[in-house]
Design an enzyme around this catalytic site. Structure first.
Site, PDB file in Angstrom:
ATOM      1  N   CYS A 113      -4.643   2.443  -3.791  1.00  0.00           N
ATOM      2  CA  CYS A 113      -3.425   2.951  -3.146  1.00  0.00           C
ATOM      3  C   CYS A 113      -2.278   1.966  -3.319  1.00  0.00           C
ATOM      4  CB  CYS A 113      -3.645   3.233  -1.652  1.00  0.00           C
ATOM      5  SG  CYS A 113      -4.813   4.528  -1.344  1.00  0.00           S
TER       6      CYS A 113
ATOM      7  N   ASP B 292       3.061  -4.454   8.035  1.00  0.00           N
ATOM      8  CA  ASP B 292       1.849  -3.663   7.886  1.00  0.00           C
ATOM      9  C   ASP B 292       0.659  -4.609   8.016  1.00  0.00           C
ATOM     10  OD1 ASP B 292      -0.365  -2.319   7.030  1.00  0.00           O
ATOM     11  OD2 ASP B 292       0.455  -1.716   5.087  1.00  0.00           O
TER      12      ASP B 292
ATOM     13  N   HIS C 195       0.870  -1.174   0.000  1.00  0.00           N
ATOM     14  CA  HIS C 195       0.000   0.000   0.000  1.00  0.00           C
ATOM     15  C   HIS C 195       0.917   1.238   0.000  1.00  0.00           C
ATOM     16  CE1 HIS C 195      -2.781   2.960   1.846  1.00  0.00           C
ATOM     17  NE2 HIS C 195      -3.767   2.161   1.473  1.00  0.00           N
TER      18      HIS C 195
ATOM     19  N   GLN D 167      -4.613  -5.041   7.058  1.00  0.00           N
ATOM     20  CA  GLN D 167      -5.654  -5.898   6.490  1.00  0.00           C
ATOM     21  C   GLN D 167      -5.725  -7.270   7.149  1.00  0.00           C
ATOM     22  OE1 GLN D 167      -7.907  -5.011   4.378  1.00  0.00           O
ATOM     23  NE2 GLN D 167      -7.090  -3.044   3.728  1.00  0.00           N
TER      24      GLN D 167
ATOM     25  N   LYS E 101     -10.294  -0.724  10.374  1.00  0.00           N
ATOM     26  CA  LYS E 101     -10.388  -1.906   9.512  1.00  0.00           C
ATOM     27  C   LYS E 101     -10.647  -3.164  10.332  1.00  0.00           C
ATOM     28  CE  LYS E 101      -7.242   0.086   6.123  1.00  0.00           C
ATOM     29  NZ  LYS E 101      -8.011   0.411   4.916  1.00  0.00           N
TER      30      LYS E 101
HETATM   31  C1  LIG Z   1      -2.417  -2.740   3.624  1.00  0.00           C
HETATM   32  C2  LIG Z   1      -2.717  -1.368   4.141  1.00  0.00           C
HETATM   33  N1  LIG Z   1      -1.769  -0.668   4.756  1.00  0.00           N
HETATM   34  C3  LIG Z   1      -1.987   0.543   5.247  1.00  0.00           C
HETATM   35  C4  LIG Z   1      -3.194   1.161   5.117  1.00  0.00           C
HETATM   36  C5  LIG Z   1      -3.379   2.539   5.659  1.00  0.00           C
HETATM   37  O1  LIG Z   1      -4.303   2.535   6.664  1.00  0.00           O
HETATM   38  P1  LIG Z   1      -4.862   3.907   7.256  1.00  0.00           P
HETATM   39  O2  LIG Z   1      -5.345   4.702   6.080  1.00  0.00           O
HETATM   40  O3  LIG Z   1      -5.966   3.485   8.146  1.00  0.00           O
HETATM   41  O4  LIG Z   1      -3.751   4.563   7.974  1.00  0.00           O
HETATM   42  C6  LIG Z   1      -4.217   0.499   4.467  1.00  0.00           C
HETATM   43  C7  LIG Z   1      -5.527   1.154   4.267  1.00  0.00           C
HETATM   44  O5  LIG Z   1      -6.129   1.081   3.227  1.00  0.00           O
HETATM   45  C8  LIG Z   1      -3.982  -0.803   3.973  1.00  0.00           C
HETATM   46  O6  LIG Z   1      -4.949  -1.476   3.353  1.00  0.00           O
END
Ligand SMILES: Cc1ncc(COP(=O)(O)O)c(C=O)c1O
Lengths: 146, 405
Positions: free
Chosen positions: B363, B199, B122, B202, B225
């Site tokens: 993203c 990270d 992401h 998800q 999430k």
């Molecule tokens: C794999 C992953 N990492 C990081 C993020 C970023 O999360 P946040 O926007 O809640 O900080 C997301 C959100 O879409 C994500 O799907």
């Protein structure tokens, strides 16, 4: 709820599937690139001018039905128009798709985008090629006014 | 799937119509809906306990502090951290990763050091590392993804060298749902002396996540999430590393004493929580953790895997639909394209059928490029979804093909 058929009128889907003005104006006098980060779409618009009259507009790139049809019909209505007229039409078109105006003073064909006003998420699709062409024309203007 | 209706009943936002169609929410990878208990916990906090934390002597402040710290304990238990001080409350996964990049990586990186990420990240696990590379002269390396969406582990191993200082990767890909073998990846990182940053945005709320099992150095999550509110998330960090680190932001609550000559940092985790935090958010997140625990990961995994298989079948049986990156070890994310219909149009037409999906590059632009796409459609599953939802998805996609295909 808004009616999908108002958005995807036959003329829109026809131009989306069989665009008439895809490609590159050859030779071109100005070029612009537009990006819509929301959908990853990219459009490259090229314009051929004679004095300040638009001789040809072409677009290339990938886009949804709305942005492709809009680019194609934009090219159609801009041919033969002056740069100033193009800007005026864009202003009117923008007002049409955002619901701030009507299609009364616009080239007839653009009225098919009236339905976009019910789909605020799609305004960017409908205006991407327009923003791009205006930026391209402005680039040329800068050159000519020097 | 017998109790799924009971589950769906506890998520009030799911009970509505879009136009005249029942809402089918298949965008949980963007954010999950919230169970009533989370909404109630937040309301109850504001109605009864609202106060600032860690400094008041009065009853409300003590109650708020207790609830906030209990939430930290709940998260620590869910993630199987060895102690609750290893949980830092942040805004979300983005902030967690930026915290590690700036407060941990930046001071130790220099020219010649390498940060290894993967092609499926992401943007929030790419850009913070690009920033720190610019700041320090370190360089970014990117491990490849296979055609089926799984990580190319050979590429990962190849790029992992004695110069690798930090390895950062997703537990689960948001764009295609790949579940990475993170325990193995963290062990490989450790072998070359690199620090691992996972990270987990998800993963939590979908598959079991255990810090003691994975043995990563940092793990980032987003509360929204995992059935919690927006604006709250956690960074897990190994206690010894957190102790060594300098603070990230300065302000109230992160200090023990302040004078103009010298300021002493507060203990971990408070050292990293400058200013009044999102108290209500943390309490809501604590309630979400309790909800996840009451549901149980076994049932969750089983339900989501059943739906994933079912959903893939539904879509694959439609002519013109192509699944993207449908790996074997996958969470409940189905990425697909429809021949002749742009994802954005699919999204609009599906919305008209009451079906909420996400379209675009998710993203994850580099991953889209890897698959030669500018955009995909993504249906993402959570515990409250049913096979009926996926049937609706299928018929809505067919409607899109009828209209524009
Ligand atoms: C794999 C992953 N990492 C990081 C993020 C970023 O999360 P946040 O926007 O809640 O900080 C997301 C959100 O879409 C994500 O799907």
């Amino acid at each position: 709820m808004s009616d999908l058929r108002e958005l995807y009128l036959e003329m829109v889907t026809d131009h989306a599937k069989n665009p008439r003005h895809r490609g590159k104006a050859d030779p071109y006098d100005c070029i612009g690139t537009g990006n819509n980060p929301v959908c990853g779409d990219k459009v490259v618009v090229t314009v051929q001018l004679h004095n300040r009259t638009i001789e040809s507009v072409k677009f290339d790139g990938e886009g949804c039905a709305i942005s492709t049809a809009s680019a194609d019909l934009m090219a159609e209505v801009l041919i033969g128009k002056s740069v100033e007229e193009a800007k005026k039409i864009f202003k009117g078109f923008h007002e049409l798709v955002t619901g701030e105006g009507t299609s009364d003073n616009l080239p007839n064909k653009l009225a098919v985008f009236s339905g976009v006003r019910e789909f605020p998420m799609r305004v960017k699709c409908a205006t991407l090629a327009w923003h791009t062409v205006i930026a391209a024309l402005d680039g040329v203007e800068d050159v000519t006014t020097e | 799937m017998s109790n799924t209706q009971i589950i769906a009943d506890s998520f009030p936002a799911l009970h509505q119509t879009i136009g005249d169609k029942r809402l089918v929410y298949l965008d949980s990878a963007a954010t999950t809906q919230k169970p009533q208990c989370v909404i109630d916990a937040i309301t109850s906090y504001y109605e009864h306990d609202n106060a600032n934390i860690h400094r008041g002597v009065h009853t409300l402040s003590m109650r708020a502090t207790k609830a906030y710290e209990n939430a930290r304990q709940s998260v620590a238990s869910l993630l199987q951290a060895s102690r609750k001080e290893e949980i830092i409350f942040v805004r979300g996964a983005t902030e967690a990763i930026n915290l590690v990049a700036q407060a941990f990586a930046r001071p130790i990186l220099s020219v010649g050091d390498e940060i290894l990420i993967t092609e499926m990240e992401h943007h929030s696990n790419i850009v913070p590392w690009q920033l720190v590379c610019e700041q320090t002269g370190a360089s970014l390396k990117v491990a490849k993804v296979n055609d089926d969406g799984s990580l190319n582990i050979d590429s990962f191993k190849e790029l992992l060298t004695k110069d690798t200082t930090i390895v950062a990767f997703a537990h689960v890909s948001n764009a295609i749902g790949t579940i990475n073998p993170i325990r193995e990846m963290c062990a490989l990182a450790r072998e070359v002396g690199a620090i691992s940053v996972v990270d987990g945005a998800q993963a939590v709320g979908h598959i079991p996540v255990s810090m003691s099992d994975v043995d990563c150095d940092f793990y980032a999550t987003s509360g929204h999430k995992m059935f919690g509110p927006t604006g709250i998330g956690c960074l897990y960090g190994k206690h010894a590393l957190l102790e060594e680190m300098e603070p990230w932001q300065g302000g109230g609550d992160m200090i023990l004493s302040v004078s103009f000559e010298e300021t002493t940092w507060n203990n971990v985790p408070f050292k990293f929580e400058a200013g009044t935090p999102n108290i209500a958010g943390a309490i809501g997140l604590g309630a979400a953790v309790k909800w996840i625990e009451s549901f149980g990961y076994d049932a969750m995994v089983q339900h989501e895997q059943e739906l994933l298989a079912y959903g893939r079948d539904v879509l694959q049986s439609i002519e013109g639909v192509t699944l993207i990156g449908a790996s074997e070890h996958n969470a409940g994310v189905i990425a697909f394209t429809v021949a002749g219909v742009h994802p954005h149009d699919v999204g609009t037409i599906l919305d008209h059928e009451g079906v909420a999906i996400r379209t675009g590059n998710h993203c994850a632009e580099p991953l889209m490029r890897r698959f030669n796409l500018s955009a995909t459609c993504r249906a993402s599953i959570s515990v409250y979804n049913t096979s009926k939802d996926l049937d609706h998805l299928g018929s809505a996609v067919q409607e899109a093909i009828r209209m524009l295909g």
